[in-house]
Design an enzyme around this catalytic site. Structure first.
Site, PDB file in Angstrom:
ATOM      1  N   ASN A  26      38.448 -39.710  -8.602  1.00 44.96           N
ATOM      2  CA  ASN A  26      38.961 -39.836  -7.238  1.00 44.96           C
ATOM      3  C   ASN A  26      37.910 -39.530  -6.170  1.00 44.96           C
ATOM      4  OD1 ASN A  26      41.443 -40.691  -7.907  1.00 44.96           O
ATOM      5  ND2 ASN A  26      42.522 -38.776  -7.508  1.00 44.96           N
ATOM      6  N   HIS A  74      44.942 -37.870  -3.558  1.00 40.28           N
ATOM      7  CA  HIS A  74      46.144 -37.708  -4.381  1.00 40.28           C
ATOM      8  C   HIS A  74      47.255 -38.670  -3.986  1.00 40.28           C
ATOM      9  CE1 HIS A  74      45.019 -34.579  -7.123  1.00 40.28           C
ATOM     10  NE2 HIS A  74      44.295 -34.059  -6.154  1.00 40.28           N
ATOM     11  N   THR A 106      38.872 -37.255 -15.013  1.00 43.12           N
ATOM     12  CA  THR A 106      40.042 -37.523 -14.180  1.00 43.12           C
ATOM     13  C   THR A 106      41.253 -36.768 -14.728  1.00 43.12           C
ATOM     14  OG1 THR A 106      41.344 -39.285 -13.145  1.00 43.12           O
ATOM     15  CG2 THR A 106      40.752 -39.633 -15.449  1.00 43.12           C
ATOM     16  N   PRO A 108      44.916 -36.950 -15.729  1.00 36.45           N
ATOM     17  CA  PRO A 108      45.982 -37.929 -15.977  1.00 36.45           C
ATOM     18  C   PRO A 108      47.220 -37.564 -15.153  1.00 36.45           C
ATOM     19  CG  PRO A 108      45.063 -37.101 -18.030  1.00 36.45           C
ATOM     20  CD  PRO A 108      44.532 -36.234 -16.950  1.00 36.45           C
ATOM     21  N   LYS A 109      47.715 -38.539 -14.400  1.00 39.94           N
ATOM     22  CA  LYS A 109      48.813 -38.243 -13.462  1.00 39.94           C
ATOM     23  C   LYS A 109      50.112 -38.927 -13.847  1.00 39.94           C
ATOM     24  CE  LYS A 109      45.339 -37.746  -9.951  1.00 39.94           C
ATOM     25  NZ  LYS A 109      44.249 -38.084 -10.883  1.00 39.94           N
ATOM     26  N   HIS A 231      35.091 -25.680 -14.619  1.00 37.05           N
ATOM     27  CA  HIS A 231      34.631 -25.352 -13.267  1.00 37.05           C
ATOM     28  C   HIS A 231      34.664 -23.828 -13.196  1.00 37.05           C
ATOM     29  CE1 HIS A 231      35.260 -29.526 -12.309  1.00 37.05           C
ATOM     30  NE2 HIS A 231      34.872 -29.339 -11.064  1.00 37.05           N
ATOM     31  N   GLU A 234      33.520 -20.913  -8.642  1.00 38.37           N
ATOM     32  CA  GLU A 234      33.477 -21.593  -7.335  1.00 38.37           C
ATOM     33  C   GLU A 234      33.875 -20.623  -6.223  1.00 38.37           C
ATOM     34  OE1 GLU A 234      34.664 -26.013  -7.328  1.00 38.37           O
ATOM     35  OE2 GLU A 234      35.904 -25.105  -8.879  1.00 38.37           O
TER      36      GLU A 234
HETATM   37 ZN   LIG Z   1      33.958 -30.815  -9.791  1.00 43.83          ZN
END
Ligand SMILES: [Zn+2]
Length: 370
Positions: A26, A74, A106, A108-109, A231, A234
């Site tokens: 995205n 989104h 990605t 999955p949605k 991740h 952050e």
């Molecule tokens: Zn990232």
């Protein structure tokens, strides 16, 4: 204005074959496509187009603007057709940057109103891979055990000799998800191993969710042999950073807010780090490229890969990330070639694909002026 040397270096960084290990589908949408899709949603009354138009057109967005775009992504990719189109364009854009291996991630949605399940969403992504026109897409195929090169899935190469982009897909667990939803994503990844899925990612808003929620799914992935990238760091969150290091994933992204002890652990575990310079500067995790922890890790010979995070969202490209490293830290072309080539070791696809990529770099070594 950039001098002749900078222009020449930019061209060289563009020509360098590159490995992209940290890119979200995205966040990699073309600005022109984003504009077109947002306009359509505006006409339908789903969003107020004028509210987002200037952000889409802007080069170098601020942190709140990046978050606004995140929200927009989104709403945009909620039907199969759009997901397929975005995927196709994203791969073509990376290929145009001379990215020779792309690990695209990605989440999955599900969208019941559009009849979208996590599985059908991923099918739409794979349809996007098949629709790529400018290069051959060579997809990792775990069922390919005969030692030959993995499958070209959009192949017209029998008639035409074209450039190739090697690919693997990562399924992301979003930090907003429940344990059940996270386990579902891992199960889907296992099911899709022979369709190019090479691993699992944990991502999303770092101030949302608890490590314990995703742990069962991540443990499950580990048990079935799916490589994992997290991740990590952050935001300052000592407890979570420590837990992630204890989990010892195959790779980590960002690692911005580690304290001395945690740096030591990371280095002793030799966990490869996905370095996203522009992303970290734009989201104000580090004050500037010059102060980025890349230099410390690089000097310590820690395994790392330069990545974009999101070329669309952060108005960058992988060529630009290499250029930034060259200008900020005075790295030579030979050193940059080495960074790119070394990243082959950290990809999640199998050894056959690694061998193919090593050949690409051997060729490049002969052709590139160092
Ligand atoms: Zn990232």
């Amino acid at each position: 204005m950039e001098g002749d040397d900078d222009v020449e270096m930019r061209e060289w960084c563009h020509a360098l074959p590159k490995i992209e290990l940290h890119a979200h589908l995205n966040g990699s949408i073309r600005d022109s496509t984003l504009l077109e899709l947002a306009k359509r949603l505006g006409e339908k009354g789903v969003i107020v187009f004028e509210d987002v138009e200037h952000i889409i057109m802007k080069y170098g967005r601020s942190l709140p603007e990046c978050f606004q775009l995140f929200d927009l992504f989104h709403i945009l990719a909620t039907d199969h057709e759009t997901v397929t189109r975005i995927t196709k364009e994203v791969i073509e854009d990376f290929a145009a940057e001379n990215v020779v291996y792309l690990e695209l991630r990605t989440t999955p949605k599900k969208n019941e109103a559009k009849g979208m399940t996590k599985r059908s969403y991923m099918k739409a992504v794979i349809d996007g891979l098949r629709a790529v026109e400018t290069v051959d897409v060579v997809l990792f195929d775990s069922s390919n055990e005969n030692g030959s090169e993995s499958t070209i899935i959009n192949g017209t190469s029998a008639e035409m000799k074209r450039r190739k982009i090697y690919m693997g897909l990562l399924l992301s667990i979003d930090r907003r998800e429940t344990t059940t939803a996270a386990v579902e994503t891992v199960d889907l990844a296992v099911e899709m191993k022979d369709l190019g899925v090479v691993g699992i990612d944990l991502s999303g808003n770092p101030v949302i969710g608890e490590w314990q929620t995703y742990l069962p799914a991540l443990k499950h992935a580990k048990e079935v042999g799916l490589p994992i990238t997290l991740h990590c760091g952050e935001v300052p969150n000592k407890k979570e950073i420590q837990a992630m290091l204890d989990f010892c994933p195959q790779r980590m992204g960002h690692v911005c807010y580690l304290e001395e002890e945690e740096w030591k652990t990371l280095k002793s575990l030799k966990i490869p780090v996905e370095i996203c310079l522009t992303s970290n500067v734009r989201t104000e995790r580090v004050p500037s490229v010059e102060y980025h922890h890349f230099v410390d890790l690089y000097n310590a010979k820690h395994p790392l890969a330069l990545c974009t995070d999101d070329p669309g969202l952060f108005s960058t490209s992988l060529s630009n990330e290499y250029f930034l490293v060259a200008s900020a830290f005075g790295l030579s072309k030979g050193e940059m070639l080495q960074i790119s080539q070394k990243a082959v070791e950290y990809i999640f696809a199998d050894s056959e694909m690694k061998k193919s990529l090593m050949k690409v770099f051997e060729d490049a070594q002969r052709k590139l002026v160092l």
